[in-house]
Design a protein around this motif. Structure first.
Motif, PDB file in Angstrom:
ATOM      1  N   GLN A 217       0.824  -1.213   0.000  1.00  0.00           N
ATOM      2  CA  GLN A 217       0.000   0.000   0.000  1.00  0.00           C
ATOM      3  C   GLN A 217       0.854   1.256   0.000  1.00  0.00           C
ATOM      4  OE1 GLN A 217      -2.622  -0.403   3.360  1.00  0.00           O
ATOM      5  NE2 GLN A 217      -3.441  -2.349   2.629  1.00  0.00           N
ATOM      6  N   ALA A 218       1.930   1.253   0.764  1.00  0.00           N
ATOM      7  CA  ALA A 218       2.793   2.435   0.841  1.00  0.00           C
ATOM      8  C   ALA A 218       3.429   2.738  -0.515  1.00  0.00           C
ATOM      9  CB  ALA A 218       3.871   2.234   1.901  1.00  0.00           C
ATOM     10  N   ASN A 219       3.900   1.718  -1.212  1.00  0.00           N
ATOM     11  CA  ASN A 219       4.539   1.951  -2.503  1.00  0.00           C
ATOM     12  C   ASN A 219       3.531   2.373  -3.567  1.00  0.00           C
ATOM     13  OD1 ASN A 219       7.639   1.200  -2.663  1.00  0.00           O
ATOM     14  ND2 ASN A 219       6.699  -0.178  -1.163  1.00  0.00           N
ATOM     15  N   ARG A 220       2.357   1.784  -3.549  1.00  0.00           N
ATOM     16  CA  ARG A 220       1.320   2.221  -4.492  1.00  0.00           C
ATOM     17  C   ARG A 220       0.962   3.688  -4.265  1.00  0.00           C
ATOM     18  NH1 ARG A 220      -2.621  -3.026  -3.786  1.00  0.00           N
ATOM     19  NH2 ARG A 220      -1.724  -4.360  -5.432  1.00  0.00           N
ATOM     20  N   LEU A 221       0.813   4.057  -2.993  1.00  0.00           N
ATOM     21  CA  LEU A 221       0.478   5.433  -2.670  1.00  0.00           C
ATOM     22  C   LEU A 221       1.621   6.363  -3.045  1.00  0.00           C
ATOM     23  CD1 LEU A 221      -1.414   7.516  -1.397  1.00  0.00           C
ATOM     24  CD2 LEU A 221      -0.439   6.919   0.845  1.00  0.00           C
ATOM     25  N   MET A 222       2.852   5.926  -2.822  1.00  0.00           N
ATOM     26  CA  MET A 222       4.006   6.749  -3.167  1.00  0.00           C
ATOM     27  C   MET A 222       4.036   7.041  -4.658  1.00  0.00           C
ATOM     28  SD  MET A 222       6.631   8.123  -1.549  1.00  0.00           S
ATOM     29  CE  MET A 222       7.614   9.395  -2.311  1.00  0.00           C
ATOM     30  N   VAL A 223       3.733   6.049  -5.472  1.00  0.00           N
ATOM     31  CA  VAL A 223       3.705   6.247  -6.923  1.00  0.00           C
ATOM     32  C   VAL A 223       2.651   7.286  -7.291  1.00  0.00           C
ATOM     33  CG1 VAL A 223       3.072   5.130  -9.101  1.00  0.00           C
ATOM     34  CG2 VAL A 223       4.645   3.985  -7.529  1.00  0.00           C
ATOM     35  N   ARG A 224       1.479   7.183  -6.683  1.00  0.00           N
ATOM     36  CA  ARG A 224       0.404   8.137  -6.984  1.00  0.00           C
ATOM     37  C   ARG A 224       0.783   9.545  -6.561  1.00  0.00           C
ATOM     38  NH1 ARG A 224      -3.694   5.799  -4.481  1.00  0.00           N
ATOM     39  NH2 ARG A 224      -4.114   7.292  -2.816  1.00  0.00           N
TER      40      ARG A 224
END
Length: 425
Positions: A217-224
């Motif tokens: 979740q953290a990496n997906r959010l970071m990309v966004r």
């Protein structure tokens, strides 16, 4: 019914140079790890770095908990060049990191800092909200501490990893966001924004957690969030503190492979509570399974069943031992003709069992030779690959994978097989 094609192209990022290796851009996913030897033990550290680099660690990280050990990195770099070659090194900096980070930037190719610990403040279990003036005061303190590191990295062409750990968020971010992926992302963004204000962009970002769901979740959010702010920094993926053994490998794969399959990630580390050299095969097998890097032969094999015409585990082991060094080839070993040709459609070569102790060889979907006695199957497969000009001799020092134990061989001889089989039903 026609279904829309679903694909996840690799996320576009800038390329960040770490020694002679590039992370991001169009470059392959980079495999890295970290030594366990103490940095002040220079001979042992050098020996472990060399062993890991030879085993496939393209970047190696070294802990630098204090200034004395930071200075040891000069000796480590020099000794590596003298005894072996210039291996890309990362210095791992945590508490009160300004002086240490500035020092190690003289010797290494990348400096890793942990935003939650870089400007360390003792936790006070605060629950009340931070005022805007308090937030600004802390951000000013971070910038003051980080600026000398930015300058040192810029002067020497050294990259920086902003490495956020779920378990070490600052007290302020814990109060503001809680123990959440949002807090991890904001922690990274604060440091990135400071770097950008000072025109430093040789940055790699990592957001690691021991829980797979949090890491993903953290990496997906970071990309966004980076997309929203026009940032294109490459990401380092890993599940931290995964443990050891099979479960640690599965846990790491679940997190890393999930994101890579979505086009997210530019460098990876599988963190095991074992000899770090054991991490490297797992990294390469993740990349191989996803088709991101081909470093060995890809084998396709059916599960054994009642239709299988030979001892499939044994035959597969024989084929792998003979051809496992042919990186880039796809070889299928199928137990029978029922599913063989269809299931191995993507294979370059197929080895398929037939009745009467015979096998057939395929080139793609085409059967090119049949009626081969099983005992000559591997020999004939090698001959076919050689005839096609696709054979290369095994490299010096190549060791084929050990054959698996036969199921019956693993069972105590004093326990009837039927008894063991019934327990699993």
């Amino acid at each position: 019914m026609n279904l829309p094609e679903v694909s996840y192209p690799r996320r576009k990022t800038r390329a960040v140079r770490v020694g002679n290796v590039y992370i991001g851009g169009d470059h392959p996913i980079v495999v890295q790890s970290m030594i366990t030897e103490e940095t002040h033990n220079v001979p042992a550290a050098v020996a472990q770095i060399i062993a890991m680099h030879k085993a496939g660690a393209e970047i190696v990280r070294v802990t630098t908990p204090n200034l004395a050990e930071a200075k040891c990195l000069a000796e480590i770099k020099a000794e590596l060049k003298r005894r072996y070659q210039d291996v890309p090194l990362v210095a791992d900096v945590h508490h009160q990191g300004t002086d240490i980070a500035v020092e190690v930037a003289k010797y290494v190719d990348k400096v890793r800092i942990n935003p939650g610990l870089f400007v360390f403040r003792k936790r006070v279990q605060r629950t009340e909200e931070y005022s805007q003036s308090e937030i600004e005061e802390e951000l000013e303190a971070i910038e003051k501490a980080l600026l000398p590191v930015i300058r040192a990295c810029k002067e020497r062409g050294v990259a920086m990893r902003i490495g956020v750990n779920h378990g070490s968020l600052s007290e302020r971010l814990m109060v503001m966001y809680g123990d959440t992926p949002e807090g991890m992302v904001e922690s990274a963004l604060e440091y990135i924004r400071i770097c950008e204000r000072h025109d430093f962009r040789d940055i790699v970002v990592s957001l690691k957690a021991s829980r797979v769901q949090v890491m993903v979740q953290a990496n997906r959010l970071m990309v966004r969030r980076m997309a929203e702010e026009g940032m294109d920094y490459p990401l380092h993926l890993g599940v931290t503190e995964a443990g050891d053994g099979q479960y640690a490998r599965i846990k790491s794969t679940a997190g890393i492979a999930t994101l890579l399959a979505e086009g997210i990630g530019d460098t990876i580390r599988v963190s095991l509570a074992e000899d770090p050299i054991n991490e490297l095969p797992v990294c390469y097998e993740i990349l191989q399974a996803l088709g991101l890097r081909r470093t060995k032969t890809e084998f396709i094999a059916c599960p054994s069943c009642g239709r299988t015409k030979f001892d499939l585990p044994t035959v597969l082991a024989q084929v792998k031992a003979a051809t496992g060094h042919l990186a880039g080839l796809n070889i299928a070993v199928m137990g029978c003709i029922v599913n063989g040709p269809g299931e191995m459609a993507d294979a370059d070569y197929g080895y398929v069992g037939k009745a009467g102790g015979k096998i057939s060889l395929y080139r793609g979907r085409e059967e090119v030779k049949s009626g081969i006695p099983q005992e000559k199957g591997v020999e004939e497969l090698i001959a076919l690959i050689k005839a096609d000009g696709r054979w290369v001799d095994p490299p010096e020092g190549y060791t084929p994978p050990p054959p698996p134990q036969n199921f019956r061989d693993r069972i105590r001889v004093d326990i009837p097989l039927e008894t063991v089989s019934s327990k699993g039903s």
